[in-house]
Design an enzyme around this catalytic site. Structure first.
Site, PDB file in Angstrom:
ATOM      1  N   ASN A   8       0.862  -1.180   0.000  1.00 50.54           N
ATOM      2  CA  ASN A   8       0.000   0.000   0.000  1.00 50.54           C
ATOM      3  C   ASN A   8       0.899   1.231   0.000  1.00 50.54           C
ATOM      4  O   ASN A   8       1.522   1.546   1.003  1.00 50.54           O
ATOM      5  CB  ASN A   8      -0.896  -0.030   1.253  1.00 50.54           C
ATOM      6  N   TRP A   9       0.942   1.894  -1.148  1.00 49.38           N
ATOM      7  CA  TRP A   9       1.825   3.057  -1.272  1.00 49.38           C
ATOM      8  C   TRP A   9       1.248   4.312  -0.615  1.00 49.38           C
ATOM      9  O   TRP A   9       1.924   5.328  -0.532  1.00 49.38           O
ATOM     10  CB  TRP A   9       2.117   3.334  -2.753  1.00 49.38           C
ATOM     11  N   LYS A  10      -0.038   4.248  -0.243  1.00 52.95           N
ATOM     12  CA  LYS A  10      -0.702   5.418   0.354  1.00 52.95           C
ATOM     13  C   LYS A  10      -0.486   6.643  -0.549  1.00 52.95           C
ATOM     14  O   LYS A  10      -0.461   6.478  -1.772  1.00 52.95           O
ATOM     15  CB  LYS A  10      -0.210   5.639   1.790  1.00 52.95           C
ATOM     16  N   HIS A  90      -9.626   1.139   5.019  1.00 48.93           N
ATOM     17  CA  HIS A  90      -8.345   1.329   5.719  1.00 48.93           C
ATOM     18  C   HIS A  90      -8.546   2.309   6.877  1.00 48.93           C
ATOM     19  O   HIS A  90      -9.297   3.282   6.759  1.00 48.93           O
ATOM     20  CB  HIS A  90      -7.282   1.848   4.742  1.00 48.93           C
ATOM     21  N   GLU A  92      -6.838   4.646   7.955  1.00 47.22           N
ATOM     22  CA  GLU A  92      -6.533   6.052   7.658  1.00 47.22           C
ATOM     23  C   GLU A  92      -7.727   6.731   7.000  1.00 47.22           C
ATOM     24  O   GLU A  92      -7.971   7.926   7.213  1.00 47.22           O
ATOM     25  CB  GLU A  92      -5.275   6.136   6.778  1.00 47.22           C
ATOM     26  N   GLU A 159      -5.524  -5.145  10.713  1.00 51.32           N
ATOM     27  CA  GLU A 159      -4.525  -4.084  10.837  1.00 51.32           C
ATOM     28  C   GLU A 159      -4.764  -3.302  12.128  1.00 51.32           C
ATOM     29  O   GLU A 159      -5.503  -2.298  12.116  1.00 51.32           O
ATOM     30  CB  GLU A 159      -4.629  -3.137   9.638  1.00 51.32           C
ATOM     31  N   GLY A 165       2.601   1.878  10.882  1.00 51.87           N
ATOM     32  CA  GLY A 165       3.623   2.921  10.878  1.00 51.87           C
ATOM     33  C   GLY A 165       4.353   3.000  12.215  1.00 51.87           C
ATOM     34  O   GLY A 165       4.913   4.029  12.574  1.00 51.87           O
ATOM     35  N   SER A 200       3.395  -2.504  10.201  1.00 49.19           N
ATOM     36  CA  SER A 200       4.851  -2.501  10.395  1.00 49.19           C
ATOM     37  C   SER A 200       5.548  -3.798   9.966  1.00 49.19           C
ATOM     38  O   SER A 200       6.561  -4.167  10.563  1.00 49.19           O
ATOM     39  CB  SER A 200       5.202  -2.168  11.838  1.00 49.19           C
ATOM     40  N   GLY A 221       2.829  -1.421   4.226  1.00 51.17           N
ATOM     41  CA  GLY A 221       2.817  -0.004   3.887  1.00 51.17           C
ATOM     42  C   GLY A 221       4.202   0.477   3.484  1.00 51.17           C
ATOM     43  O   GLY A 221       4.664   0.229   2.367  1.00 51.17           O
TER      44      GLY A 221
END
Ligand code: PGA
Length: 239
Positions: A8-10, A90, A92, A159, A165, A200, A221
């Protein structure tokens, strides 16, 4: 069943990021199913850079089919550009865009309608984990997101928000406990699919995570932005 290794490149992408894909050793992905979730705007051109064996994933999908929804990108559009997977719900997006379980349920329905494989993300915040209410929290998230669904295929990514992160992953015991519960919830709804972990995962801990019994893969990520992604895929091919 082959393991699933997704990246996932976000919102971390420029043309040079796509160009860096040329450095990846495509053979590393031969033993797994894999995808990269790339910002929508780069989807039409990313196939020029992605190794054949890595599928294209969207980072979100609209709950609407078409119409007066400024800024939205729907399943029909994504399918026209060869998108195979979509990350849905997600944390976020739940936190930054206020996505609700009900919206997420509509997004799942839209992805399935357009033959895009959904990756449903669920995960508890730190305070819920600390007070040991995580299983109930996850059950409610899962059940609300999959309301009215049965006999469908959805991959579920556990997740935990506190591990995204962060400097370390959830422990083997924590992951095992949750994947078992998710499998029961899926079975109750006759939902097929893989159960993967995200939070992570990196080159250094991938071998340990790959050994977790019953885990079908990972959602990565930060470490999917470079060649570490290749090493992570290799760990799962051997698992
Ligand atoms: P991370 O992100 O691997 O950078 O923790 C995981 C994710 O958000 O899917």
């Amino acid at each position: 069943m082959r393991k699933l290794v997704g990246g996932n490149w976000k919102m971390n992408c420029r043309m040079e990021t796509l160009r860096s894909l040329a450095d990846l050793d495509a053979r590393a992905f031969d033993g797994v199913d894999s995808f990269l979730a790339i910002p929508h705007v780069y989807i039409p051109i990313c196939r020029d850079f992605l190794p054949e064996s890595i599928s294209v994933c969207a980072q979100d999908i609209s709950e609407f089919e078409s119409g007066a929804y400024t800024g939205e990108v729907g399943g029909a559009m994504l399918a026209e550009f060869g998108v195979r997977y979509a990350i849905i719900g997600h944390s976020e997006r739940r936190a930054n865009c206020g996505e609700t379980n009900m919206q997420i349920s509509q997004k799942l329905t839209s992805a399935l309608k357009h033959s895009i494989q959904p990756i449903l993300c669920i995960g508890e915040p730190a305070e819920v984990r600390v007070s040991k209410r995580h299983l109930g929290f996850l059950e409610e998230q899962f059940n609300e997101c999959t309301d009215n669904m049965a006999d469908v295929e959805i991959d579920v990514a556990y997740e935990p928000i506190w591990a995204i992160g962060a400097s370390k992953t959830a422990s083997r015991e924590q992951i095992c406990e949750v994947i078992q519960r998710i499998r029961t919830l899926m079975a109750n709804r006759r939902i097929r699919g893989r159960v993967i972990y995200g939070g992570s995962v990196c080159r250094e801990n991938a071998a340990e995570v790959a050994k977790i019994k019953g885990l079908d893969g990972v959602l990565v990520g930060n470490a999917s932005l470079g060649r570490d992604f290749e090493d992570i895929a290799c760990e799962f091919a051997d698992a």
